[in-house]
Design an enzyme around this catalytic site. Structure first.
Site, PDB file in Angstrom:
ATOM      1  N   GLN A 136      71.393  64.549 -22.470  1.00 54.77           N
ATOM      2  CA  GLN A 136      72.740  64.057 -22.148  1.00 54.77           C
ATOM      3  C   GLN A 136      72.881  62.619 -22.647  1.00 54.77           C
ATOM      4  OE1 GLN A 136      73.859  65.293 -17.884  1.00 54.77           O
ATOM      5  NE2 GLN A 136      71.650  65.551 -17.947  1.00 54.77           N
TER       6      GLN A 136
ATOM      7  N   ASP B  13      71.719  57.442 -26.520  1.00 52.17           N
ATOM      8  CA  ASP B  13      71.042  56.233 -27.017  1.00 52.17           C
ATOM      9  C   ASP B  13      70.130  56.472 -28.222  1.00 52.17           C
ATOM     10  OD1 ASP B  13      68.599  57.280 -25.886  1.00 52.17           O
ATOM     11  OD2 ASP B  13      69.110  56.384 -23.960  1.00 52.17           O
TER      12      ASP B  13
ATOM     13  N   HIS C  22      76.133  65.062 -25.526  1.00 52.06           N
ATOM     14  CA  HIS C  22      77.243  64.119 -25.367  1.00 52.06           C
ATOM     15  C   HIS C  22      77.404  63.205 -26.575  1.00 52.06           C
ATOM     16  CE1 HIS C  22      76.746  64.780 -20.744  1.00 52.06           C
ATOM     17  NE2 HIS C  22      77.401  65.757 -21.324  1.00 52.06           N
TER      18      HIS C  22
ATOM     19  N   GLY D 158      65.125  62.913 -15.227  1.00 46.21           N
ATOM     20  CA  GLY D 158      66.030  61.764 -15.166  1.00 46.21           C
ATOM     21  C   GLY D 158      67.500  62.113 -15.202  1.00 46.21           C
TER      22      GLY D 158
ATOM     23  N   SER E  99      70.858  63.358 -12.704  1.00 44.49           N
ATOM     24  CA  SER E  99      71.366  63.620 -11.355  1.00 44.49           C
ATOM     25  C   SER E  99      71.834  65.065 -11.235  1.00 44.49           C
ATOM     26  CB  SER E  99      72.527  62.663 -11.035  1.00 44.49           C
ATOM     27  OG  SER E  99      73.558  62.821 -11.990  1.00 44.49           O
TER      28      SER E  99
ATOM     29  N   ASN F 111      62.567  63.394 -11.167  1.00 42.25           N
ATOM     30  CA  ASN F 111      63.701  62.466 -11.010  1.00 42.25           C
ATOM     31  C   ASN F 111      63.368  61.461  -9.917  1.00 42.25           C
ATOM     32  OD1 ASN F 111      66.414  62.125 -12.147  1.00 42.25           O
ATOM     33  ND2 ASN F 111      67.083  62.242 -10.021  1.00 42.25           N
TER      34      ASN F 111
HETATM   35  P1  NAD Z   1      72.974  59.934 -14.096  1.00 39.40           P
HETATM   36  O1  NAD Z   1      73.196  58.463 -14.280  1.00 39.40           O
HETATM   37  O2  NAD Z   1      74.013  60.735 -13.404  1.00 39.40           O
HETATM   38  O3  NAD Z   1      71.629  60.139 -13.256  1.00 39.40           O
HETATM   39  C1  NAD Z   1      70.437  59.510 -13.611  1.00 39.40           C
HETATM   40  C2  NAD Z   1      69.358  59.964 -12.645  1.00 39.40           C
HETATM   41  O4  NAD Z   1      68.148  59.386 -13.099  1.00 39.40           O
HETATM   42  C3  NAD Z   1      69.582  59.511 -11.200  1.00 39.40           C
HETATM   43  O5  NAD Z   1      69.510  60.647 -10.352  1.00 39.40           O
HETATM   44  C4  NAD Z   1      68.429  58.538 -10.945  1.00 39.40           C
HETATM   45  O6  NAD Z   1      67.909  58.662  -9.651  1.00 39.40           O
HETATM   46  C5  NAD Z   1      67.410  58.967 -11.973  1.00 39.40           C
HETATM   47  N1  NAD Z   1      66.495  57.921 -12.420  1.00 39.40           N
HETATM   48  C6  NAD Z   1      66.704  56.595 -12.537  1.00 39.40           C
HETATM   49  N2  NAD Z   1      65.633  55.972 -13.038  1.00 39.40           N
HETATM   50  C7  NAD Z   1      64.702  56.941 -13.246  1.00 39.40           C
HETATM   51  C8  NAD Z   1      63.373  56.923 -13.753  1.00 39.40           C
HETATM   52  N3  NAD Z   1      62.778  55.797 -14.153  1.00 39.40           N
HETATM   53  N4  NAD Z   1      62.701  58.101 -13.821  1.00 39.40           N
HETATM   54  C9  NAD Z   1      63.294  59.260 -13.412  1.00 39.40           C
HETATM   55  N5  NAD Z   1      64.543  59.326 -12.918  1.00 39.40           N
HETATM   56  C10 NAD Z   1      65.243  58.179 -12.864  1.00 39.40           C
HETATM   57  O7  NAD Z   1      72.619  60.495 -15.503  1.00 39.40           O
HETATM   58  P2  NAD Z   1      72.884  61.915 -16.157  1.00 39.40           P
HETATM   59  O8  NAD Z   1      72.521  62.995 -15.223  1.00 39.40           O
HETATM   60  O9  NAD Z   1      72.255  61.839 -17.488  1.00 39.40           O
HETATM   61  O10 NAD Z   1      74.468  62.036 -16.358  1.00 39.40           O
HETATM   62  C11 NAD Z   1      75.298  60.960 -16.629  1.00 39.40           C
HETATM   63  C12 NAD Z   1      75.941  60.830 -17.963  1.00 39.40           C
HETATM   64  O11 NAD Z   1      75.585  59.528 -18.325  1.00 39.40           O
HETATM   65  C13 NAD Z   1      75.492  61.646 -19.108  1.00 39.40           C
HETATM   66  O12 NAD Z   1      76.605  62.323 -19.530  1.00 39.40           O
HETATM   67  C14 NAD Z   1      75.086  60.640 -20.221  1.00 39.40           C
HETATM   68  O13 NAD Z   1      75.796  60.942 -21.399  1.00 39.40           O
HETATM   69  C15 NAD Z   1      75.524  59.336 -19.728  1.00 39.40           C
HETATM   70  N6  NAD Z   1      74.641  58.155 -19.877  1.00 39.40           N
HETATM   71  C16 NAD Z   1      73.758  58.033 -20.905  1.00 39.40           C
HETATM   72  C17 NAD Z   1      72.938  56.921 -21.001  1.00 39.40           C
HETATM   73  C18 NAD Z   1      71.974  56.821 -22.151  1.00 39.40           C
HETATM   74  O14 NAD Z   1      72.260  57.310 -23.235  1.00 39.40           O
HETATM   75  N7  NAD Z   1      70.805  56.216 -21.937  1.00 39.40           N
HETATM   76  C19 NAD Z   1      72.988  55.923 -20.034  1.00 39.40           C
HETATM   77  C20 NAD Z   1      73.923  56.053 -18.996  1.00 39.40           C
HETATM   78  C21 NAD Z   1      74.725  57.187 -18.911  1.00 39.40           C
END
Ligand code: NAD
Length: 246
Positions: free
Chosen positions: A98, A101, A116, A189, A191, A215
């Protein structure tokens, strides 16, 4: 639990991983939800919907500028590296992500399906010109919103899926095909509240796959999982990779 996850992956013939923002948290990229998530700072509809982008690209870019600086300088962490090593060793078939980056590709994962889109490129909605995000990012210091170097248009949009936009059909189809064939589905990682991405593990379970969830916090899918590990992916994944000799 780590040993149980390693045993499942070691004997799998078609293991697939779905990753979310949490896998990049230890690279310094904030998640959307969870502790310190971006949604505690911004209204998602205001900053990440296609309607708000089209209404006011400058406002979009003012927020995106800050996130872009962080994402472009981020490096893969030990969790990304462990997944790339598992794929190279034949223990993982593909990474469905998802994330936008691009860090899985930087760390060496070869088959990466981006549900995405990618934040590493930017498209002009007027003439279609594609540019590296880094080039547009540099121009944000002098022009807001950024202008297309080809047609002068002001609707330059990162090639990510904003709220209100359709998902990339090829990526969705490939992800669900992989899920249907999976015997082990690893989710890291995420939600697991964003659909249709969260349907990917659901389809895998319905097709007979065992589910492993890693997670930081509980997810709505934990009750369907054969193994649940609440921990940091940058610590848990290298331990699993070590146990399976990847
Ligand atoms: P989310 O933000 O909804 O959930 C992230 C989850 O990761 C949380 O439940 C949190 O508890 C957990 N988490 C945090 N740090 C962690 C770690 N070190 N190890 C394991 N788990 C950890 O993210 P999602 O489910 O990917 O959905 C959100 C949307 O956010 C996606 O559509 C995505 O496109 C977008 N997004 C992407 C990025 C990126 O590209 N890095 C960053 C932010 C959001």
């Amino acid at each position: 639990m780590v040993e149980r996850a390693a045993a499942l992956l070691a004997t799998a013939h078609h293991a697939v991983v779905l990753t979310g923002a949490g896998v990049s948290a230890e690279s310094g990229i904030p998640t959307f939800r969870g502790e310190g998530g971006l949604w505690t700072k911004y209204d998602p509809v205001k900053v990440s919907s296609i309607d708000s982008f089209l209404a006011d690209p400058a406002s979009y870019w003012r927020v995106s500028k800050e996130r872009g600086t962080v994402a472009l300088s981020a490096r893969p962490n030990a969790g990304h590296d462990a997944l790339a090593a598992m794929e190279a060793a034949g223990h993982l078939v593909a990474v469905v992500t998802q994330n936008t980056d691009g860090l899985h590709q930087v760390s060496g994962s070869r088959r990466v399906i981006e549900l995405h889109g990618s934040g590493r490129t930017v498209r002009c909605l007027e003439c279609g010109k594609l540019e590296p995000r880094a080039d547009v990012q540099a121009r944000l210091e002098v022009e807001m919103p950024p202008r297309c170097p080809n047609c002068g248009g002001t609707f330059l949009k990162p090639t990510v899926v904003l709220f209100g936009e359709p998902m990339p059909t090829d990526a969705i189809n490939e992800a669900f095909d992989l899920a249907r064939q999976a015997d082990v589905m690893l989710v890291v990682g995420s939600s697991l509240v964003v659909y249709p991405a969260a349907d990917v593990p659901l389809v895998a379970i319905r097709s007979g796959a065992r589910l492993i969830v890693i997670n930081a916090e509980p997810t709505p899918f934990d009750r369907f999982a054969a193994v649940v590990i609440h921990g940091r992916s940058g610590e848990v994944l290298p331990e699993i990779a070590r146990l399976i000799g990847a």
